[in-house]
Design a protein around this motif. Sequence first.
Motif, mmCIF file in Angstrom:
data_model
loop_
_atom_site.group_PDB
_atom_site.id
_atom_site.type_symbol
_atom_site.label_atom_id
_atom_site.label_comp_id
_atom_site.label_asym_id
_atom_site.label_seq_id
_atom_site.Cartn_x
_atom_site.Cartn_y
_atom_site.Cartn_z
ATOM 1 N N ALA A 6 48.992 40.028 29.812
ATOM 2 C CA ALA A 6 48.899 39.719 31.242
ATOM 3 C C ALA A 6 48.666 38.225 31.465
ATOM 4 N N LEU A 7 47.781 37.640 30.673
ATOM 5 C CA LEU A 7 47.499 36.213 30.802
ATOM 6 C C LEU A 7 48.712 35.382 30.410
ATOM 7 N N GLY A 8 49.409 35.832 29.375
ATOM 8 C CA GLY A 8 50.617 35.137 28.940
ATOM 9 C C GLY A 8 51.688 35.164 30.014
ATOM 10 N N LEU A 9 51.878 36.314 30.646
ATOM 11 C CA LEU A 9 52.875 36.440 31.711
ATOM 12 C C LEU A 9 52.494 35.597 32.926
ATOM 13 N N ALA A 10 51.200 35.605 33.272
ATOM 14 C CA ALA A 10 50.745 34.882 34.461
ATOM 15 C C ALA A 10 50.916 33.372 34.307
ATOM 16 N N THR A 11 50.749 32.874 33.075
ATOM 17 C CA THR A 11 50.804 31.423 32.860
ATOM 18 C C THR A 11 52.145 30.940 32.312
ATOM 19 N N ALA A 12 53.071 31.858 32.055
ATOM 20 C CA ALA A 12 54.347 31.485 31.430
ATOM 21 C C ALA A 12 55.189 30.570 32.312
ATOM 22 N N VAL A 13 55.203 30.853 33.608
ATOM 23 C CA VAL A 13 56.013 30.057 34.533
ATOM 24 C C VAL A 13 55.056 29.356 35.486
ATOM 25 N N ARG A 14 54.747 28.101 35.178
ATOM 26 C CA ARG A 14 53.779 27.389 36.017
ATOM 27 C C ARG A 14 54.323 26.035 36.462
ATOM 28 N N SER A 15 53.635 25.445 37.399
ATOM 29 C CA SER A 15 54.079 24.190 37.982
ATOM 30 C C SER A 15 54.090 23.061 36.953
ATOM 31 N N GLU A 16 55.112 22.221 37.034
ATOM 32 C CA GLU A 16 55.171 21.028 36.182
ATOM 33 C C GLU A 16 54.527 19.840 36.892
ATOM 34 N N LYS A 17 54.265 19.996 38.199
ATOM 35 C CA LYS A 17 53.737 18.889 38.997
ATOM 36 C C LYS A 17 52.216 18.802 38.959
ATOM 37 N N PHE A 18 51.554 19.935 38.844
ATOM 38 C CA PHE A 18 50.084 19.920 38.769
ATOM 39 C C PHE A 18 49.596 21.127 37.980
ATOM 40 N N ASP A 19 48.392 21.000 37.452
ATOM 41 C CA ASP A 19 47.823 22.065 36.619
ATOM 42 C C ASP A 19 47.107 23.068 37.510
ATOM 43 N N GLU A 20 47.753 24.186 37.768
ATOM 44 C CA GLU A 20 47.196 25.205 38.653
ATOM 45 C C GLU A 20 45.974 25.892 38.026
ATOM 46 N N SER A 21 45.202 26.528 38.872
ATOM 47 C CA SER A 21 44.115 27.376 38.384
ATOM 48 C C SER A 21 44.699 28.731 37.993
ATOM 49 N N LEU A 22 44.046 29.399 37.060
ATOM 50 C CA LEU A 22 44.394 30.783 36.728
ATOM 51 C C LEU A 22 43.279 31.619 37.334
ATOM 52 N N ASP A 23 43.636 32.432 38.311
ATOM 53 C CA ASP A 23 42.647 33.177 39.083
ATOM 54 C C ASP A 23 42.659 34.659 38.749
ATOM 55 N N VAL A 24 41.533 35.294 38.993
ATOM 56 C CA VAL A 24 41.412 36.730 38.767
ATOM 57 C C VAL A 24 40.887 37.392 40.038
ATOM 58 N N ALA A 25 41.368 38.577 40.301
ATOM 59 C CA ALA A 25 40.879 39.391 41.418
ATOM 60 C C ALA A 25 40.404 40.718 40.832
ATOM 61 N N VAL A 26 39.142 41.048 41.070
ATOM 62 C CA VAL A 26 38.552 42.268 40.519
ATOM 63 C C VAL A 26 38.122 43.170 41.677
ATOM 64 N N ARG A 27 38.753 44.347 41.766
ATOM 65 C CA ARG A 27 38.384 45.303 42.817
ATOM 66 C C ARG A 27 37.261 46.197 42.307
ATOM 67 N N LEU A 28 36.150 46.204 43.040
ATOM 68 C CA LEU A 28 34.979 46.982 42.629
ATOM 69 C C LEU A 28 34.749 48.168 43.559
ATOM 70 N N SER A 29 34.141 49.182 43.010
ATOM 71 C CA SER A 29 33.799 50.371 43.797
ATOM 72 C C SER A 29 32.450 50.142 44.471
ATOM 73 N N VAL A 30 32.448 49.251 45.472
ATOM 74 C CA VAL A 30 31.225 48.940 46.219
ATOM 75 C C VAL A 30 31.546 48.863 47.698
ATOM 76 N N ASP A 31 30.515 49.000 48.517
ATOM 77 C CA ASP A 31 30.640 48.834 49.963
ATOM 78 C C ASP A 31 29.823 47.602 50.344
ATOM 79 N N PRO A 32 30.485 46.440 50.545
ATOM 80 C CA PRO A 32 29.771 45.198 50.808
ATOM 81 C C PRO A 32 28.897 45.235 52.065
ATOM 82 N N ARG A 33 29.114 46.236 52.930
ATOM 83 C CA ARG A 33 28.285 46.337 54.138
ATOM 84 C C ARG A 33 26.863 46.779 53.802
#
Length: 229
Positions: free
Chosen positions: A26-53
């Motif tokens: 997954a990390l290899g696929l996410a970073t395989a095609v990236r910008s040549e103009k600037f070094d982007e961040s590699l971000d993660v989104a984690v869905r949790l079983s919580v109720d933030p309220r």
Amino acid sequence: MPKHGKRYRAGAEKVDPDAKYELKEALGLATAVRSEKFDESLDVAVRLSVDPRKADQNIRGSVVLPKGTGKKFRVLVFAKGEKEKEARDAGAEVVGGDDLVEKIQGGWMEFDRVVATPDMMGQVGKLGKVLGPRGLMPNPKTGTVTFDVKQAIESIQAGKVDYRVDKSGIVHASLGKASFSVEALEENFHALVAALVKAKPASSKGHYVRGISVSTTMGVGVRVAYTPN
């Protein structure tokens, strides 16, 4: 429907949106095609079983990524007296008190992170509506309200990231730069997820981590096959 650029489409062609990939792939696929103009961040989104309220399920904290973030932050510190000198000696970009509060209220935002000593929070509290929505408000849970300003600044520059669950139960965070090796990103990923698992509230039932995806700042999301230890 928004139009995506050539690079996004190139990445999307390699990723099955319905598939879950092992972390390394997954990390290899996410970073395989990236910008040549600037070094982007590699971000993660984690869905949790919580109720933030619910107060006890409003997950928030920080973790120092073992391989850092690849960024140098401009740290602003609210402090006075000896702590002001300590902050400057530790490399804080800007240090002050009431003068800084007024400056920020006037629209100045030339900083990336904020630290405050506890005795300054009365003044800093006036900036809640400005700093809060930007995720910059100092908070004891993230180690940014402390008298140990030297340690706070060093942790930020060493790769400390703050995390907070949003209204839909998702934590968004950076794992470093897209130019990092997959091994370095893996190490940072495990550190972040371990921190989130440690923060699991007792009232959260069922599968706590419901889904994870990784992507570069402007790239396609790649779903991660996550199995808790």
